[in-house]
Design a protein around this motif. Structure first.
Motif, PDB file in Angstrom:
ATOM      1  N   SER A   6      17.767  38.252  89.857  1.00 12.68           N
ATOM      2  CA  SER A   6      17.092  38.579  88.602  1.00 12.68           C
ATOM      3  C   SER A   6      17.940  39.518  87.781  1.00 12.68           C
ATOM      4  O   SER A   6      18.791  40.241  88.304  1.00 12.68           O
ATOM      5  CB  SER A   6      15.737  39.254  88.908  1.00 12.68           C
ATOM      6  OG  SER A   6      15.252  39.939  87.782  1.00 12.68           O
ATOM      7  N   PHE A   8      16.953  42.086  86.671  1.00 13.03           N
ATOM      8  CA  PHE A   8      16.519  43.438  87.009  1.00 13.03           C
ATOM      9  C   PHE A   8      16.888  43.820  88.438  1.00 13.03           C
ATOM     10  O   PHE A   8      16.383  44.774  88.981  1.00 13.03           O
ATOM     11  CB  PHE A   8      15.011  43.574  86.812  1.00 13.03           C
ATOM     12  CG  PHE A   8      14.634  43.809  85.386  1.00 13.03           C
ATOM     13  CD1 PHE A   8      14.665  45.080  84.848  1.00 13.03           C
ATOM     14  CD2 PHE A   8      14.281  42.756  84.566  1.00 13.03           C
ATOM     15  CE1 PHE A   8      14.334  45.312  83.533  1.00 13.03           C
ATOM     16  CE2 PHE A   8      13.945  42.980  83.254  1.00 13.03           C
ATOM     17  CZ  PHE A   8      13.971  44.254  82.729  1.00 13.03           C
ATOM     18  N   ASP A   9      17.789  43.071  89.082  1.00 14.21           N
ATOM     19  CA  ASP A   9      18.164  43.398  90.453  1.00 14.21           C
ATOM     20  C   ASP A   9      19.146  44.552  90.550  1.00 14.21           C
ATOM     21  O   ASP A   9      19.355  45.105  91.619  1.00 14.21           O
ATOM     22  CB  ASP A   9      18.775  42.174  91.147  1.00 14.21           C
ATOM     23  CG  ASP A   9      17.698  41.192  91.568  1.00 14.21           C
ATOM     24  OD1 ASP A   9      16.531  41.596  91.601  1.00 14.21           O
ATOM     25  OD2 ASP A   9      18.030  40.025  91.849  1.00 14.21           O
ATOM     26  N   ILE A  16      17.832  50.621  85.222  1.00 12.82           N
ATOM     27  CA  ILE A  16      17.563  49.387  85.953  1.00 12.82           C
ATOM     28  C   ILE A  16      17.537  48.273  84.926  1.00 12.82           C
ATOM     29  O   ILE A  16      16.743  48.303  83.994  1.00 12.82           O
ATOM     30  CB  ILE A  16      16.226  49.467  86.695  1.00 12.82           C
ATOM     31  CG1 ILE A  16      16.315  50.525  87.787  1.00 12.82           C
ATOM     32  CG2 ILE A  16      15.845  48.134  87.288  1.00 12.82           C
ATOM     33  CD1 ILE A  16      15.042  50.773  88.516  1.00 12.82           C
ATOM     34  N   GLY A  17      18.393  47.280  85.075  1.00 11.35           N
ATOM     35  CA  GLY A  17      18.370  46.185  84.123  1.00 11.35           C
ATOM     36  C   GLY A  17      19.761  45.707  83.784  1.00 11.35           C
ATOM     37  O   GLY A  17      20.749  46.186  84.322  1.00 11.35           O
ATOM     38  N   THR A  23      17.788  47.759  78.037  1.00 12.61           N
ATOM     39  CA  THR A  23      16.819  48.329  78.979  1.00 12.61           C
ATOM     40  C   THR A  23      16.686  49.836  78.829  1.00 12.61           C
ATOM     41  O   THR A  23      15.641  50.326  78.416  1.00 12.61           O
ATOM     42  CB  THR A  23      17.172  47.964  80.431  1.00 12.61           C
ATOM     43  OG1 THR A  23      18.530  48.312  80.690  1.00 12.61           O
ATOM     44  CG2 THR A  23      16.988  46.483  80.677  1.00 12.61           C
ATOM     45  N   GLY A  60      15.197  41.223  79.310  1.00  9.32           N
ATOM     46  CA  GLY A  60      14.217  42.133  79.906  1.00  9.32           C
ATOM     47  C   GLY A  60      13.777  43.282  79.027  1.00  9.32           C
ATOM     48  O   GLY A  60      13.181  44.242  79.517  1.00  9.32           O
ATOM     49  N   ARG A  63       9.957  43.878  79.255  1.00 12.58           N
ATOM     50  CA  ARG A  63       9.509  44.680  80.399  1.00 12.58           C
ATOM     51  C   ARG A  63       9.896  46.151  80.219  1.00 12.58           C
ATOM     52  O   ARG A  63       9.159  47.051  80.623  1.00 12.58           O
ATOM     53  CB  ARG A  63      10.107  44.136  81.700  1.00 12.58           C
ATOM     54  CG  ARG A  63       9.642  42.722  82.033  1.00 12.58           C
ATOM     55  CD  ARG A  63      10.261  42.210  83.319  1.00 12.58           C
ATOM     56  NE  ARG A  63       9.885  40.835  83.549  1.00 12.58           N
ATOM     57  CZ  ARG A  63       8.765  40.439  84.166  1.00 12.58           C
ATOM     58  NH1 ARG A  63       7.930  41.370  84.620  1.00 12.58           N
ATOM     59  NH2 ARG A  63       8.486  39.173  84.321  1.00 12.58           N
ATOM     60  N   LYS A  80      10.974  46.601  86.542  1.00 13.20           N
ATOM     61  CA  LYS A  80      10.993  45.142  86.709  1.00 13.20           C
ATOM     62  C   LYS A  80       9.609  44.566  86.973  1.00 13.20           C
ATOM     63  O   LYS A  80       9.411  43.365  86.831  1.00 13.20           O
ATOM     64  CB  LYS A  80      11.955  44.764  87.833  1.00 13.20           C
ATOM     65  CG  LYS A  80      11.633  45.353  89.189  1.00 13.20           C
ATOM     66  CD  LYS A  80      12.731  45.011  90.192  1.00 13.20           C
ATOM     67  CE  LYS A  80      12.486  45.656  91.538  1.00 13.20           C
ATOM     68  NZ  LYS A  80      13.563  45.357  92.508  1.00 13.20           N
ATOM     69  N   THR A  81       8.632  45.395  87.316  1.00 13.15           N
ATOM     70  CA  THR A  81       7.258  44.907  87.516  1.00 13.15           C
ATOM     71  C   THR A  81       6.296  45.561  86.530  1.00 13.15           C
ATOM     72  O   THR A  81       5.106  45.693  86.798  1.00 13.15           O
ATOM     73  CB  THR A  81       6.790  45.199  88.964  1.00 13.15           C
ATOM     74  OG1 THR A  81       6.843  46.610  89.210  1.00 13.15           O
ATOM     75  CG2 THR A  81       7.641  44.459  89.976  1.00 13.15           C
TER      76      THR A  81
END
Length: 225
Positions: A6, A8-9, A16-17, A23, A60, A63, A80-81
């Motif tokens: 992803s 976002f991994d 993060i992103g 991000t 992303g 998010r 990411k969530t």
């Protein structure tokens, strides 16, 4: 066959992103809007402009802005969530895209957020490297980057207001780095946007807020605090 990763991994110490502009910068814009509102929003309408309008889903940014409105920092694994986190928090949102706005920076996002009976509007630009510029708050031009301690004072446009506010901050041993004043018209409402090197104590903020000619005082510490 290896599992596809992803966007976002990537988990690092500062974000993060996939990129800092899509991000980290967007998270910071969302956090500024959250602090201006002063609480968890109930609803938000989020508009992405120009380059963001074309890339916000794939990179992303959607998010990231929700994460910022939930007050997550740029290194929070929950970015990411964030959609799931928003649902758990009872926060609903809609996205809009405007792909060709000549007056807007390529990476611009506008947030209109509501909590109970209060609604705020913030327009921010993600300048790259996680750097942001908040160009407008509730219709007033601002231009701060939220890396310093920021004070936004909405007050009557009256003689001596700028000098008086500056003196109060000086008495609190607060050094002003930048200050701008934008008003709707002569003797109408004015917005004082002040960036300071050091934080402000609660007593000073409460004093300013209780002045009869001051409508509202918003204090935003360094956005990464």
């Amino acid at each position: 066959m290896a599992e596809q990763s992803s966007v976002f991994d990537m988990i690092g110490p500062v974000m993060i992103g996939p990129s800092s502009s899509h991000t980290a910068g967007v998270v910071r814009i969302g956090r500024v809007a959250r602090k201006i509102l002063g609480c968890q929003p109930d609803t938000a309408e989020i508009t992405f402009y120009n380059s963001f309008a074309r890339t916000y889903e794939g990179h992303g940014s959607d998010r990231a802005i929700v994460a910022g409105l939930l007050d997550f920092k740029t290194d929070d694994a929950r970015i990411k969530t964030s959609f799931d986190e928003a649902e758990k928090a009872g926060f609903t949102y809609t996205f809009r895209s405007v792909g060709n706005s000549l007056t807007m920076h390529p990476n611009t996002v506008k947030i209109r957020a509501t909590a109970k009976e209060e609604t705020i509007e913030v327009i921010g630009e993600s300048r790259g490297g996680g750097v942001i510029k908040i160009v407008s708050v509730n219709g007033f031009s601002t231009g701060f980057n939220a890396n310093l301690h920021t004070l936004i004072i909405t007050a009557d446009d009256r003689k001596g207001a700028i000098a008086f506010i500056a003196s109060i901050l000086a008495n609190s041993e607060c050094n002003i780095a930048n200050m701008s004043v934008n008003r709707k018209g002569k003797s109408d409402m004015a917005c004082h946007c002040i960036e300071a090197d050091s934080g402000l104590d609660k007593i000073t903020i409460e004093y300013l807020n209780h002045l009869s000619w001051v409508q509202k005082v918003i204090y935003i510490p360094d956005i990464d605090f």
